[in-house]
Design an enzyme around this catalytic site. Structure first.
Site, short mmCIF file in Angstrom:
data_model
loop_
_atom_site.label_atom_id
_atom_site.label_comp_id
_atom_site.label_asym_id
_atom_site.label_seq_id
_atom_site.Cartn_x
_atom_site.Cartn_y
_atom_site.Cartn_z
N CYS B 48 12.04 -9.65 10.66
CA CYS B 48 11.92 -10.86 11.74
C CYS B 48 13.28 -10.67 12.72
O CYS B 48 14.04 -9.84 12.60
CB CYS B 48 12.17 -12.17 10.95
SG CYS B 48 13.65 -12.42 10.46
N CYS B 51 16.53 -10.63 11.34
CA CYS B 51 17.24 -9.43 10.62
C CYS B 51 17.87 -8.58 11.53
O CYS B 51 18.58 -8.08 11.43
CB CYS B 51 15.90 -8.61 9.95
SG CYS B 51 15.02 -9.78 8.85
N ASP B 453 -2.70 7.83 -14.95
CA ASP B 453 -1.39 8.29 -15.74
C ASP B 453 -0.74 7.38 -16.30
O ASP B 453 -1.08 6.09 -15.89
CB ASP B 453 -0.53 9.07 -14.90
CG ASP B 453 0.76 9.06 -15.72
OD1 ASP B 453 0.73 9.94 -16.81
OD2 ASP B 453 1.80 9.04 -15.18
N ASP B 633 2.04 9.89 -11.09
CA ASP B 633 3.41 9.76 -10.51
C ASP B 633 4.18 10.91 -10.80
O ASP B 633 5.26 11.31 -9.88
CB ASP B 633 4.07 8.46 -10.58
CG ASP B 633 4.89 8.23 -12.09
OD1 ASP B 633 4.11 8.84 -13.02
OD2 ASP B 633 5.77 8.14 -12.31
N ASP B 637 1.51 15.34 -13.23
CA ASP B 637 0.29 15.03 -12.78
C ASP B 637 -0.06 15.63 -11.30
O ASP B 637 -1.15 15.65 -11.10
CB ASP B 637 0.42 13.42 -12.21
CG ASP B 637 0.88 12.48 -13.57
OD1 ASP B 637 0.15 12.90 -14.55
OD2 ASP B 637 1.59 11.68 -13.49
#
Lengths: 53, 734
Positions: B48, B51, B453, B633, B637
């Protein structure tokens, strides 16, 4: 029909102004952060005086 | 993995004196002329106007910072500062303001900073738009009845605007048409370029001859709509690429090298050679392959093997890059670094598999390969027919064949796919999914099997204590007191569990951590220990557990499970409801896998699967005609992720796994995976609809053009209507 000789150059000129403005905006990278620019207008940071360069 | 990562970030900002020192020097000497450093920070939570202000103000208040600017679109801050300002210092400043920030490697981001190609396309788009509007203005006058000298004047003015525009704005099409012709193919850009050139030359000729019809507006409009499609396509790719680069740039590759004189030095991983000695602190990831020469600890190999239990490491243990050091500092002698490390070798394997994936022909390519020959054929046969029918009236025949080319030109076809992908990936981004690959959505739509996984994917890789209530309160209190002194993930999970259960720690004294073993202390005159089974003299359970010994005889075992990722159950149920078969393949032991599979309602599961077996399972399913979606992940894999029809990995995954996957899940929640499949199917349907819509316009307009009834007005109407319908249809995605 003589009016065309004024109107056509005028319409082309105005369109050209828009195009030049678009080029300028591109060159100065004003399309880099659309979300940020939309938000920046809401900040109060430089409301009293312009941001020093 | 998150807990461990967070520990890894803390030490940099630990010494306030170091942060203050450069400031003091700076204040004394004023602004020094010195080489500026460019620092890039990622601000994942910035959203925003407030920020922007706080972050920029906080950064600008740091002495030595020259400029700081937040880019909210990319959620980044770029800072120009004196060379002695470190990213860690700025991250600490932002942390005080409540903003999470991570250092980015500016070297990896340079390509997205100046997105030349995008700028170029946008520039051409702007020019085409300007020309289209002005010519349309003149054309409307012609269509509504301007005649003779007025019409010719308008045509001439149109020509002076249109010709430079077509030459400038059409370049991307001319270039790629030329490239495809030289490669001996008829790409989509060949009829486009032909239509642009033919329409312009014919119109100039007609204007010269004071003819009735000029197609300047059609040529420019064609260029505009096609550039729009091209720009949307480019932007989707650029956003995905910059986000992918950002994920890669997050891991600034550094390691602590122990020099011969006993000093430590931070060095880039590329500068480390075999034989160096590297220190890995608890919580840090192994930067290289190596052998432990000093220290004792436990290492988490879950990203490489899928095992959820930490493995003990001591002098002589071989570790590989990517494993996480848990309890004690380890000193390694480097056996392989950089390109030779196991992490990199795996990444190379992925690159090979990636190459295989690009062979997928997208819907747009298939449409183009059908479309371009047909268009050319139609246009040429119209030319031939009218040459014959008018007994050699070249001007008339060329006019008709140009009209056919212009009307069939794939304006809507060029927008059909990019408009849908832009709309869909925007929608998925808001759900926390990042599309990395242009054809990922289409492939997602074809999927009929899903393989998950376990560790790190369906679970968070963060342990959670399960049986606290089964133990006497006193034992729990002692265990809590001991656990508070350690940063081991199991100890932290135990403290957290006890805090939630409202257990107060017992007064234990002389707490001391034995790296790789556990924590010991004194309580009511007896020695107490919390740690490994053999160290505490307990019998090991078949599940993840830590053991407590009170005095000499009494032992307690605290069991843990891996905390399931939120949304996992919702995702599995939604996928099954969508008619997909869900499987669970894990490198972990049978008990936790069975447990999780039962909880999520997955009937088909397999434990103890080796990385190669995962890839083999994917290959077997593919050979049997199934299209597999792989969600994983770990490094174990990656091969399966690359081999699958389409793949998703969470943002916490290893770099190699993220590179191998087509879609990255940014948040913790797993539920968007089901949304991705749903939106993928929807967008494939929209793409087909869009092709049908633009086809329908052609079916109406082409016969008109073939019999010589198409006017520039009809061409302009067909083109703009079909383009707008297609874009609107794309936006119907939910």
């Amino acid at each position: 029909m003589e009016i065309l000789s004024i109107l056509i150059p005028v319409s082309l000129f105005l369109g050209g102004v828009g195009l030049v403005a678009f080029f300028w905006a591109m060159r100065t990278r004003q399309f880099d952060d659309p979300a940020g620019d939309a938000a920046r207008i809401l900040t109060k940071d430089w409301d009293d005086r312009p941001k020093p360069p | 993995m998150t807990v461990v990562d967070e520990i890894g970030h803390i030490p940099r900002a630990a010494c306030p004196a170091c942060n203050a020192a450069p400031a003091a020097i700076w204040a004394a000497s004023g602004p020094r002329p010195g080489p500026d450093a460019r620092i890039m920070l990622s601000l994942p939570l910035a959203h925003c106007a407030a920020c922007i202000s706080t972050v920029e103000a906080a950064l600008q208040a740091v002495p030595g910072v020259r400029t700081a600017r937040v880019n909210l679109t990319q959620k980044r801050a770029s800072i120009e500062a004196a060379a002695d300002v470190t990213p860690a210092q700025l991250i600490a400043v932002l942390a005080v303001q409540g903003h999470e920030a991570h250092e980015l490697d500016p070297g990896l981001l340079s390509t997205t900073e100046t997105d030349r190609q995008g700028h170029e396309l946008l520039m051409r788009l702007g020019v085409a738009f300007f020309a289209m509007m002005n010519i349309m203005l003149l054309s409307v006058a012609v269509w509504s009845g301007a005649s003779d000298a007025t019409r010719d004047l308008f045509h001439w003015i149109s020509a002076t605007i249109a010709l430079p525009t077509v030459i400038f704005a059409g370049q991307p099409f001319f270039r790629s048409a030329w490239a495809s012709l030289r490669a001996g193919r008829l790409g989509m850009d060949v009829p486009i370029s032909l239509a642009l050139i033919l329409a312009s030359t014919i119109s100039v000729f007609e204007t010269w001859m004071s003819g009735h019809h000029a197609y300047f507006d059609a040529a420019v409009m064609l260029a505009f709509f096609l550039l729009l499609g091209r720009y949307l396509d480019h932007r989707t790719r650029a956003i995905a690429r910059s986000a992918a680069e950002e994920l890669a740039a997050l891991e600034v590759p550094r390691a602590t090298v122990l020099l011969a004189d006993g000093h430590e030095e931070e060095r880039a991983i590329t500068a480390i050679t075999v034989g160096d000695t590297v220190l890995v602190r608890p919580g840090g990831r192994m930067p290289v392959d190596g052998v432990v020469i000093n220290g004792a600890s436990e290492v988490d190999r879950s990203l490489l093997t899928g095992e959820s239990l930490p493995v003990q490491a001591g002098i002589g243990t071989v570790v590989s890059a990517g494993e996480v050091n848990l309890t004690g500092p380890l000193t390694l002698r480097v056996t392989a670094a950089g390109k030779d490390s196991s992490l990199h070798r795996m990444a190379d394997l992925v690159a090979v598999a990636e190459g295989a994936k690009t062979r997928y022909t997208s819907l747009a390519d298939r449409a183009a390969s059908l479309y371009s020959p047909l268009v050319h054929l139609l246009s040429f046969s119209a030319f031939g027919y009218w040459m014959w029918a008018t007994a050699g009236d070249l001007r008339y025949a060329i006019n008709i064949s140009a009209a056919v080319l212009i009307i069939t030109c794939p304006c809507a076809l060029g927008l059909a796919v990019p408009a849908v992908i832009t709309s869909a990936s925007g929608r998925l981004f808001r759900k926390g999914l990042l599309i990395k690959h242009g054809t990922a959505l289409e492939r997602l739509a074809e999927v009929d099997r899903v393989i998950f996984d376990k560790t790190g994917t369906l679970t968070l890789g963060v342990p959670e204590v399960t049986d606290l209530a089964a133990h006497p309160v006193q034992a729990v209190a002692v265990a809590t007191a001991l656990a508070a002194g350690s940063s081991h993930p199991l100890a932290r999970a135990l403290s957290e569990g006890a805090r939630l259960a409202g257990v107060q720690p017992a007064p234990v004294t002389d707490i001391c951590e034995e790296p790789g073993q556990g924590i010991s202390g004194q309580w009511q005159g007896m020695s107490v220990r919390l740690g490994r089974a053999d160290w505490c003299g307990a019998t090991a359970l078949p599940v993840t557990a830590t053991y407590l010994r009170l005095g000499d005889t009494q032992t307690h075992a605290f069991a843990f499970t891996d905390r399931p990722r939120p949304g996992g159950l919702a995702a599995v149920q939604a996928l099954q409801a969508a008619g997909l078969q869900v499987e669970l393949l894990s490198g972990d032991t049978a008990a936790p896998v069975r447990d999780l599979a039962q909880r999520l309602g997955i009937t088909q599961w397999q434990a103890g699967v080796m990385p190669a077996e995962k890839a083999a399972r994917v290959a077997a399913l593919t050979a049997a005609g199934h299209k597999v979606l792989m969600v994983g992940d770990g490094l174990n894999d990656t091969a399966a992720l690359a081999a699958a029809h389409v793949s998703i990995s969470p943002a916490t995954a290893l770099d190699a796994a993220r590179v191998a996957s087509d879609i990255v899940l940014l948040g913790q929640d797993m539920a968007p995976v089901a949304d991705a499949v749903r939106i993928g199917r929807q967008s494939a349907r929209r793409m087909v609809e869009n092709f049908l819509i633009s086809g329908a316009y052609n079916i109406v307009a082409v016969p008109l053009a073939l019999i010589g009834l198409a006017t520039p007005l009809a061409a302009a109407l067909a083109m703009s209507l079909s383009s707008i319908t297609v874009s609107l249809n794309a936006m119907r995605l939910k």
